[in-house]
Design a protein around this motif. Structure first.
Motif, PDB file in Angstrom:
ATOM      1  N   ASP A  95       0.563  -0.772   0.038  1.00 14.87           N
ATOM      2  CA  ASP A  95       0.526  -0.211  -0.038  1.00 14.87           C
ATOM      3  C   ASP A  95       0.812   1.203  -0.464  1.00 14.87           C
ATOM      4  N   TYR A 115      -0.520   4.347  -1.658  1.00 16.64           N
ATOM      5  CA  TYR A 115      -2.323   4.620  -1.827  1.00 16.64           C
ATOM      6  C   TYR A 115      -2.288   6.374  -1.250  1.00 16.64           C
ATOM      7  N   ASN A 132      -6.099  -1.938   6.657  1.00 12.98           N
ATOM      8  CA  ASN A 132      -4.379  -2.614   7.439  1.00 12.98           C
ATOM      9  C   ASN A 132      -5.244  -2.268   9.219  1.00 12.98           C
ATOM     10  N   THR A 148      -6.888   1.864   4.140  1.00 13.64           N
ATOM     11  CA  THR A 148      -6.818   0.462   3.160  1.00 13.64           C
ATOM     12  C   THR A 148      -6.607  -0.765   4.095  1.00 13.64           C
TER      13      THR A 148
END
Length: 166
Positions: free
Chosen positions: A28, A31, A151, A149
């Motif tokens: 990520d 991102y 996470n 994202t």
């Protein structure tokens, strides 16, 4: 006494910052929540870089960023960012240990060449606002990036919201 309190806070918060940076996944790093935002990798690298500025803050009366370039590596390499963080923490810790209460009262200025970026202002104010609080601000942003994202966010001051719901 103030220096010892700053050092104790520094040590506690370094551990929290480390946990957060270790939670940043390679997948990520590109991102970003908006076109004008940093990528997750750039944000992580910026957090790691702030620790480098402790040395310039605590050892110089006028800190010129242009005269002190930092090799940061790629923002697309979280392992490089973690290494940068650990190296900068060591430098920051040494700089913080070297400061005196009297020096915290001295005026300090940050420049980039001839352009004044910050100051002059008392070094103690710079320590709180530009160093400590600056890191906390960007850690909060990183938490938003991680959640956006999907996470896991590490608990820093006890369990996270997600942990408390399970």
């Amino acid at each position: 006494m103030i220096v010892q309190q700053l050092l104790a806070e520094f040590e506690h918060e370094v551990n929290n910052t480390r946990k957060l940076l270790q939670a940043v996944p390679e997948k990520d790093l590109q991102y970003k929540p908006a076109a004008t935002s940093w990528t997750m990798g750039q944000l992580a690298q910026h957090i790691a870089t702030i620790y480098y500025w402790y040395t310039g803050t605590f050892t110089k009366d006028v800190y010129d960023l242009a005269a002190d370039p930092l090799e940061r590596g790629s923002a697309d390499d979280i392992k490089a960012t973690l290494s940068l963080f650990e190296n900068n923490v060591t430098l920051a810790r040494n700089a913080l240990k070297s400061i005196t209460e009297e020096k915290l009262k001295d005026n300090w200025t940050m420049k980039a060449g001839e352009r004044v970026i910050l100051g002059p202002m008392p070094r103690g104010i710079v320590a709180r606002g530009f160093l400590f609080n600056h890191i906390y601000h960007h850690r909060g942003e990183m938490i938003v990036y991680l959640r956006a994202t999907g996470n896991k966010v590490p608990g820093m001051y006890g369990p996270t919201y997600e942990e408390s719901r399970s």
